[in-house]
Design an enzyme around this catalytic site. Structure first.
Site, PDB file in Angstrom:
ATOM      1  N   GLY A  99      60.682  44.299  10.105  1.00 49.87           N
ATOM      2  CA  GLY A  99      59.388  43.653  10.359  1.00 49.87           C
ATOM      3  C   GLY A  99      58.331  44.649  10.820  1.00 49.87           C
ATOM      4  O   GLY A  99      57.132  44.414  10.642  1.00 49.87           O
ATOM      5  N   GLU A 133      56.999  45.989   7.704  1.00 52.19           N
ATOM      6  CA  GLU A 133      56.185  44.916   7.109  1.00 52.19           C
ATOM      7  C   GLU A 133      54.842  44.793   7.841  1.00 52.19           C
ATOM      8  O   GLU A 133      53.808  44.534   7.221  1.00 52.19           O
ATOM      9  CB  GLU A 133      56.950  43.586   7.161  1.00 52.19           C
ATOM     10  CG  GLU A 133      58.131  43.568   6.200  1.00 52.19           C
ATOM     11  CD  GLU A 133      59.013  42.342   6.364  1.00 52.19           C
ATOM     12  OE1 GLU A 133      59.431  42.071   7.514  1.00 52.19           O
ATOM     13  OE2 GLU A 133      59.291  41.662   5.369  1.00 52.19           O
ATOM     14  N   GLU A 157      67.111  45.605   6.721  1.00 52.30           N
ATOM     15  CA  GLU A 157      67.636  44.251   6.908  1.00 52.30           C
ATOM     16  C   GLU A 157      68.986  44.039   6.242  1.00 52.30           C
ATOM     17  O   GLU A 157      69.848  43.330   6.757  1.00 52.30           O
ATOM     18  CB  GLU A 157      66.646  43.202   6.382  1.00 52.30           C
ATOM     19  CG  GLU A 157      65.394  43.030   7.229  1.00 52.30           C
ATOM     20  CD  GLU A 157      64.251  43.930   6.827  1.00 52.30           C
ATOM     21  OE1 GLU A 157      64.488  44.979   6.183  1.00 52.30           O
ATOM     22  OE2 GLU A 157      63.102  43.601   7.176  1.00 52.30           O
ATOM     23  N   ALA A 187      62.106  42.856  13.625  1.00 50.04           N
ATOM     24  CA  ALA A 187      62.269  41.612  14.367  1.00 50.04           C
ATOM     25  C   ALA A 187      63.272  41.848  15.489  1.00 50.04           C
ATOM     26  O   ALA A 187      64.111  42.749  15.403  1.00 50.04           O
ATOM     27  CB  ALA A 187      62.777  40.523  13.425  1.00 50.04           C
TER      28      ALA A 187
END
Ligand code: CAA
Length: 256
Positions: free
Chosen positions: A107, A110, A130, A64
């Site tokens: 992300g 992911e 994270e 992200a």
């Protein structure tokens, strides 16, 4: 400039390229919305039978966008409805292949794990860092990583932010195939073309049953499998494939 580029490099194959090289393809809000729109459109595009998603040589995606998240709180996170962006990918019925070079972090990891097949260049790096930012994965990382590589290796990565090389990720079962760095997209496109040449309804049912069955009891999953397998006996492509085998000719699939 679009942050996601759509190409059609081969028949029935769509290629999505994340296009924020200056930010290691960090998943900005704009990029996630563009990705969502592409996946929604490709899900309904009858000509598309397989999707390859990739970044560039230095990063698949570094997670992200930290700069876009630094000053926001939980209410803004909830209001962003990012779940809908991810749902478009997770609910896409077409097979998705991630071609991963460089970093697939947070992300980005992911996103790779949202694909059905992961092809990694030998220098790729996977991780969920994270925790180092005081947050945790929020797009399935704790669950998809644990299902892919098991609790103990997943915990090691999630709790320490440790990364895995492509070779380690392959050995752990996170990655489907490791190839030379300059062959990653080519190898993913070749797999995509192979899948696109298969009967589309059979491909869609296999994807649906694998994903739905993973979260069901074995008995329920096997019942789903049997029902889907029987339904495929009603398709034209099943008749075409079996008759072509018997006639010793190449089948031509219509997707019906
Ligand atoms: N968000 C925003 N910008 C990022 C970014 C990210 N996730 N990752 C890299 N960038 C930017 C850098 O800030 C830098 O920008 P400037 O040139 O303006 O300084 C540019 O991309 C190049 O980055 P580096 O100079 O750091 O490149 P590098 O090759 O030395 O290192 C890296 C690459 C290891 C990926 C490093 O950039 C890094 O650690 N990035 C952060 C990875 C991370 O923590 N990801 C998890 C994010 S949180 C998340 O993903 C959870 C969620 O979904 C909510």
């Amino acid at each position: 400039m679009a942050t996601v580029l759509l190409e059609h490099p081969a028949a029935h194959v769509a290629l999505l390229r994340l296009n924020r090289p200056e930010a290691r393809n960090a998943l900005s809000p704009e990029l996630r919305e563009e990705l969502r729109d592409h996946f929604l459109a490709l899900a309904h595009d009858a000509d598309c039978r397989a999707i390859v998603i990739t970044g560039d040589a230095s990063a698949f995606a570094a997670g992200a966008d930290i700069k876009a998240m630094a000053d926001i709180g939980p209410a803004e996170m909830m209001a962003s409805d990012d779940e809908a962006n991810w749902a478009a990918i997770h609910n896409c019925p077409k097979p998705i292949i991630a071609a991963v070079d460089g970093y697939a972090l947070g992300g980005g990891c992911e996103l790779a794990m949202s694909a059905d097949i992961i092809v990694a260049g030998e220098s790729a790096t996977f991780g969920q860092p994270e925790v180092k930012l005081g947050i945790m994965p929020g797009a399935g990382g704790t669950q998809r990583l644990t299902r892919a590589i098991g609790k103990h290796r997943a915990m090691l990565m999630l709790l320490t932010g440790a990364t895995m090389s492509a070779g380690e990720a392959f050995a752990a079962g996170l990655v489907s195939q490791v190839v030379d760095d300059d062959r990653t997209v080519e190898a993913a496109l070749s797999l995509a073309s192979k899948i696109a040449s298969m009967p589309p309804i059979a491909v869609a049912e296999i994807k649906r049953v694998v994903l739905a069955g993973m979260d069901a009891s074995l008995d329920t999953a096997i019942m789903l499998e049997r029902r889907a397998a029987y339904l495929l006996f009603g398709t034209h492509d099943k008749n075409e494939a079996m008759n072509a085998f018997i006639d010793k000719r190449k089948p031509v699939f219509s997707g019906t």
